[in-house]
Design a protein around this motif. Structure first.
Motif, PDB file in Angstrom:
ATOM      1  N   SER A  24      60.518  34.358  66.257  1.00  0.00           N
ATOM      2  CA  SER A  24      59.760  33.883  67.415  1.00  0.00           C
ATOM      3  C   SER A  24      58.964  32.637  67.022  1.00  0.00           C
ATOM      4  O   SER A  24      58.368  32.569  65.945  1.00  0.00           O
ATOM      5  N   ASP A  48      66.161  38.877  64.091  1.00  0.00           N
ATOM      6  CA  ASP A  48      65.645  39.289  65.393  1.00  0.00           C
ATOM      7  C   ASP A  48      65.335  38.075  66.261  1.00  0.00           C
ATOM      8  O   ASP A  48      64.532  37.229  65.879  1.00  0.00           O
ATOM      9  N   TYR A  53      62.175  34.033  73.481  1.00  0.00           N
ATOM     10  CA  TYR A  53      61.809  33.033  72.465  1.00  0.00           C
ATOM     11  C   TYR A  53      62.485  31.690  72.710  1.00  0.00           C
ATOM     12  O   TYR A  53      62.148  30.704  72.056  1.00  0.00           O
ATOM     13  N   SER A 148      61.444  47.885  73.366  1.00  0.00           N
ATOM     14  CA  SER A 148      60.354  47.277  72.613  1.00  0.00           C
ATOM     15  C   SER A 148      59.069  47.432  73.403  1.00  0.00           C
ATOM     16  O   SER A 148      59.090  47.294  74.642  1.00  0.00           O
ATOM     17  N   ASN A 149      58.009  47.730  72.712  1.00  0.00           N
ATOM     18  CA  ASN A 149      56.684  47.889  73.317  1.00  0.00           C
ATOM     19  C   ASN A 149      56.623  49.088  74.270  1.00  0.00           C
ATOM     20  O   ASN A 149      55.818  49.103  75.193  1.00  0.00           O
ATOM     21  N   GLN A 170      60.744  48.756  69.087  1.00  0.00           N
ATOM     22  CA  GLN A 170      60.096  47.685  68.309  1.00  0.00           C
ATOM     23  C   GLN A 170      58.684  47.484  68.848  1.00  0.00           C
ATOM     24  O   GLN A 170      58.510  47.088  69.997  1.00  0.00           O
ATOM     25  N   SER A 197      55.103  41.583  64.072  1.00  0.00           N
ATOM     26  CA  SER A 197      53.873  40.950  63.576  1.00  0.00           C
ATOM     27  C   SER A 197      53.200  41.739  62.449  1.00  0.00           C
ATOM     28  O   SER A 197      51.978  41.960  62.471  1.00  0.00           O
ATOM     29  N   LEU A 199      52.377  40.810  59.649  1.00  0.00           N
ATOM     30  CA  LEU A 199      51.431  40.009  58.853  1.00  0.00           C
ATOM     31  C   LEU A 199      50.163  39.646  59.631  1.00  0.00           C
ATOM     32  O   LEU A 199      49.344  38.864  59.134  1.00  0.00           O
ATOM     33  N   LEU A 238      59.658  43.255  60.633  1.00  0.00           N
ATOM     34  CA  LEU A 238      60.299  41.987  60.994  1.00  0.00           C
ATOM     35  C   LEU A 238      59.276  40.915  60.690  1.00  0.00           C
ATOM     36  O   LEU A 238      58.179  40.935  61.244  1.00  0.00           O
ATOM     37  N   THR A 239      59.609  40.017  59.790  1.00  0.00           N
ATOM     38  CA  THR A 239      58.631  39.008  59.421  1.00  0.00           C
ATOM     39  C   THR A 239      59.219  37.624  59.610  1.00  0.00           C
ATOM     40  O   THR A 239      60.405  37.411  59.398  1.00  0.00           O
ATOM     41  N   LYS A 240      58.344  36.721  60.041  1.00  0.00           N
ATOM     42  CA  LYS A 240      58.817  35.379  60.385  1.00  0.00           C
ATOM     43  C   LYS A 240      58.041  34.333  59.600  1.00  0.00           C
ATOM     44  O   LYS A 240      56.837  34.474  59.360  1.00  0.00           O
ATOM     45  N   SER A 241      58.717  33.279  59.208  1.00  0.00           N
ATOM     46  CA  SER A 241      58.031  32.086  58.731  1.00  0.00           C
ATOM     47  C   SER A 241      58.862  30.871  59.091  1.00  0.00           C
ATOM     48  O   SER A 241      60.085  30.962  59.209  1.00  0.00           O
ATOM     49  N   SER A 242      58.193  29.748  59.260  1.00  0.00           N
ATOM     50  CA  SER A 242      58.909  28.482  59.476  1.00  0.00           C
ATOM     51  C   SER A 242      59.190  27.814  58.146  1.00  0.00           C
ATOM     52  O   SER A 242      59.752  26.724  58.117  1.00  0.00           O
ATOM     53  N   ARG A 246      58.359  30.756  52.048  1.00  0.00           N
ATOM     54  CA  ARG A 246      57.651  31.984  52.453  1.00  0.00           C
ATOM     55  C   ARG A 246      58.643  33.082  52.830  1.00  0.00           C
ATOM     56  O   ARG A 246      58.399  34.268  52.588  1.00  0.00           O
ATOM     57  N   ASN A 250      58.467  36.649  51.106  1.00  0.00           N
ATOM     58  CA  ASN A 250      58.281  37.875  51.891  1.00  0.00           C
ATOM     59  C   ASN A 250      59.327  38.953  51.577  1.00  0.00           C
ATOM     60  O   ASN A 250      59.113  40.121  51.861  1.00  0.00           O
TER      61      ASN A 250
HETATM   62  N1  NAP Z   1      59.007  42.739  70.616  1.00  0.00           N
HETATM   63  C1  NAP Z   1      57.925  42.015  70.731  1.00  0.00           C
HETATM   64  O1  NAP Z   1      57.198  42.057  71.750  1.00  0.00           O
HETATM   65  C2  NAP Z   1      57.564  41.081  69.628  1.00  0.00           C
HETATM   66  C3  NAP Z   1      56.313  40.451  69.587  1.00  0.00           C
HETATM   67  C4  NAP Z   1      56.036  39.629  68.523  1.00  0.00           C
HETATM   68  C5  NAP Z   1      56.968  39.430  67.527  1.00  0.00           C
HETATM   69  N2  NAP Z   1      58.196  40.038  67.591  1.00  0.00           N
HETATM   70  C6  NAP Z   1      59.242  39.847  66.556  1.00  0.00           C
HETATM   71  O2  NAP Z   1      58.681  40.158  65.316  1.00  0.00           O
HETATM   72  C7  NAP Z   1      58.769  39.023  64.473  1.00  0.00           C
HETATM   73  C8  NAP Z   1      57.629  39.010  63.496  1.00  0.00           C
HETATM   74  O3  NAP Z   1      56.398  38.804  64.137  1.00  0.00           O
HETATM   75  P1  NAP Z   1      55.609  37.449  63.846  1.00  0.00           P
HETATM   76  O4  NAP Z   1      56.427  36.289  64.250  1.00  0.00           O
HETATM   77  O5  NAP Z   1      54.273  37.612  64.447  1.00  0.00           O
HETATM   78  O6  NAP Z   1      55.621  37.439  62.267  1.00  0.00           O
HETATM   79  P2  NAP Z   1      54.669  37.831  61.058  1.00  0.00           P
HETATM   80  O7  NAP Z   1      55.609  37.826  59.908  1.00  0.00           O
HETATM   81  O8  NAP Z   1      53.837  39.010  61.304  1.00  0.00           O
HETATM   82  O9  NAP Z   1      53.666  36.603  60.977  1.00  0.00           O
HETATM   83  C9  NAP Z   1      54.106  35.309  61.036  1.00  0.00           C
HETATM   84  C10 NAP Z   1      52.929  34.401  60.731  1.00  0.00           C
HETATM   85  O10 NAP Z   1      52.553  34.561  59.365  1.00  0.00           O
HETATM   86  C11 NAP Z   1      52.758  33.332  58.657  1.00  0.00           C
HETATM   87  N3  NAP Z   1      53.396  33.691  57.377  1.00  0.00           N
HETATM   88  C12 NAP Z   1      54.639  34.142  57.171  1.00  0.00           C
HETATM   89  N4  NAP Z   1      54.842  34.401  55.866  1.00  0.00           N
HETATM   90  C13 NAP Z   1      53.688  34.089  55.228  1.00  0.00           C
HETATM   91  C14 NAP Z   1      53.283  34.142  53.875  1.00  0.00           C
HETATM   92  N5  NAP Z   1      54.081  34.576  52.922  1.00  0.00           N
HETATM   93  N6  NAP Z   1      52.025  33.730  53.571  1.00  0.00           N
HETATM   94  C15 NAP Z   1      51.195  33.300  54.549  1.00  0.00           C
HETATM   95  N7  NAP Z   1      51.513  33.246  55.853  1.00  0.00           N
HETATM   96  C16 NAP Z   1      52.763  33.645  56.190  1.00  0.00           C
HETATM   97  C17 NAP Z   1      53.649  32.497  59.529  1.00  0.00           C
HETATM   98  O11 NAP Z   1      53.334  31.139  59.388  1.00  0.00           O
HETATM   99  P3  NAP Z   1      54.470  30.062  59.069  1.00  0.00           P
HETATM  100  O12 NAP Z   1      55.579  30.265  60.076  1.00  0.00           O
HETATM  101  O13 NAP Z   1      53.758  28.755  59.219  1.00  0.00           O
HETATM  102  O14 NAP Z   1      54.911  30.355  57.664  1.00  0.00           O
HETATM  103  C18 NAP Z   1      53.287  32.965  60.936  1.00  0.00           C
HETATM  104  O15 NAP Z   1      52.110  32.328  61.386  1.00  0.00           O
HETATM  105  C19 NAP Z   1      58.818  37.860  65.457  1.00  0.00           C
HETATM  106  O16 NAP Z   1      59.253  36.654  64.867  1.00  0.00           O
HETATM  107  C20 NAP Z   1      59.743  38.412  66.476  1.00  0.00           C
HETATM  108  O17 NAP Z   1      61.082  38.323  66.037  1.00  0.00           O
HETATM  109  C21 NAP Z   1      58.496  40.878  68.613  1.00  0.00           C
END
Ligand code: NAP
Length: 283
Positions: A24, A48, A53, A148-149, A170, A197, A199, A238-242, A246, A250
């Protein structure tokens, strides 16, 4: 979980990777290409995405740029909120297939249980939307279906009225947001729980002395502690980074275990500004 290639069995027998890459916010094609390539090389197999998105096309292109023939990727997408209802959800699945450039999607989810304009009728609305997912599953367009949710009442409504039980839920999960009632219900119903989310509390936890001590003790970053925490709860994080580096960092969470005492501490954390979403608010 012993390593990044471990899987969990869904209630239809499909095996799903136990650790996943979120996407996302990643819409830029180069970012998608670089992070997905880094992820697959690091061993991630679950990716994911969601209609919401706006990146299914970019994710599709990115997964096709990696040599997938021997990688066995597991792709998830989700029906967007305006596409609830049988007809719209059926069309949405075909659109996701087209955008991702796939013959089938491994897992397809209803993204949100209560959506704009249909809030009062959420029960019928979810049943109709779910019927579209069931039909797509039976047609082989998707290999597993879930939600989800969804909280307990949303799950109960579906289970009481469906032909095929959801395989995955999810939801938001991390220290401070543990959603025990929903998690326990899912375990009882053999619905695998994915953590979105994971993280979220990274900033707050980085300022916590006990967590800082844990980073030294385990030789791991706060992000890695949070992902390990999720795995030890039997969630599929599920973890995301750009940032590709990272993404790789992770994934390096399979060579240590957080002690019971430290898990107790992480389980006890509360953060005023981090809450489970109010899913009954129409989205
Ligand atoms: N079903 C739903 O309603 C729902 C809602 C939210 C998310 N999701 C899914 O769940 C996934 C994960 O959630 P999320 O996107 O919130 O991801 P997350 O992994 O919890 O957090 C991502 C954030 O943490 C930062 N980050 C990532 N790795 C890091 C590291 N090693 N050190 C420091 N900061 C780090 C990222 O910044 P950078 O990108 O700048 O590295 C980004 O700001 C989503 O991408 C999506 O696929 C689903």
């Amino acid at each position: 979980m012993e390593n990044i290639f471990d899987t969990v069995e869904l209630n239809n027998g499909v095996r799903m990777p136990a650790f996943g890459l979120g996407t996302s916010g990643n819409k830029d094609q180069t970012v998608c290409n670089d992070t997905i390539k880094a992820a697959v090389e690091a061993g991630y197999r679950l990716i994911d995405t969601a209609q919401m998105y706006g990146n299914e096309e970019q994710v599709g292109k990115a997964i096709h740029q990696v040599d997938l023939s021997d990688k066995n990727l597991f792709i998830t997408s989700k029906v967007d909120n305006p596409n609830h209802g049988y007809e719209a959800a059926s069309k949405a699945i075909d659109e996701s297939l087209e955008k991702l450039g796939l013959d089938y999607i491994d897992l397809y989810l209803i993204h949100w249980p209560v959506v704009e304009g249909r809030g009062e009728n959420w029960k019928e609305d979810n049943i109709e939307t779910w019927r579209a997912l069931e039909d797509a599953y039976e047609a082989g367009k998707v290999k597993a279906i879930g939600v989800s949710n969804f909280m307990v009442k949303h799950l109960e409504n579906l289970i009481a009225n469906c032909r095929i039980k959801p395989m995955v839920n999810q939801i938001r999960l991390h220290p401070g947001v543990l959603q025990e009632e929903t998690v326990v219900f899912c375990e009882k119903e053999q619905i695998v729980v994915e953590a979105w989310s994971p993280l979220s509390p990274i900033k707050q936890m980085s300022e916590d002395d006990k967590v800082q001590a844990m980073t030294k003790k385990y030789g791991k970053s706060v992000a890695q502690l949070l992902l390990r925490f999720s795995l030890q709860h039997n969630f599929v994080p599920l973890t995301k980074s750009s940032h590709p580096e990272r993404v790789v960092e992770n994934a390096d969470v399979f060579d240590f275990k957080i002690s019971d005492e430290d898990m107790d501490y992480l389980n006890s954390l509360k953060f005023d500004d981090l809450k489970a979403p109010d899913v009954d608010e129409e989205k």
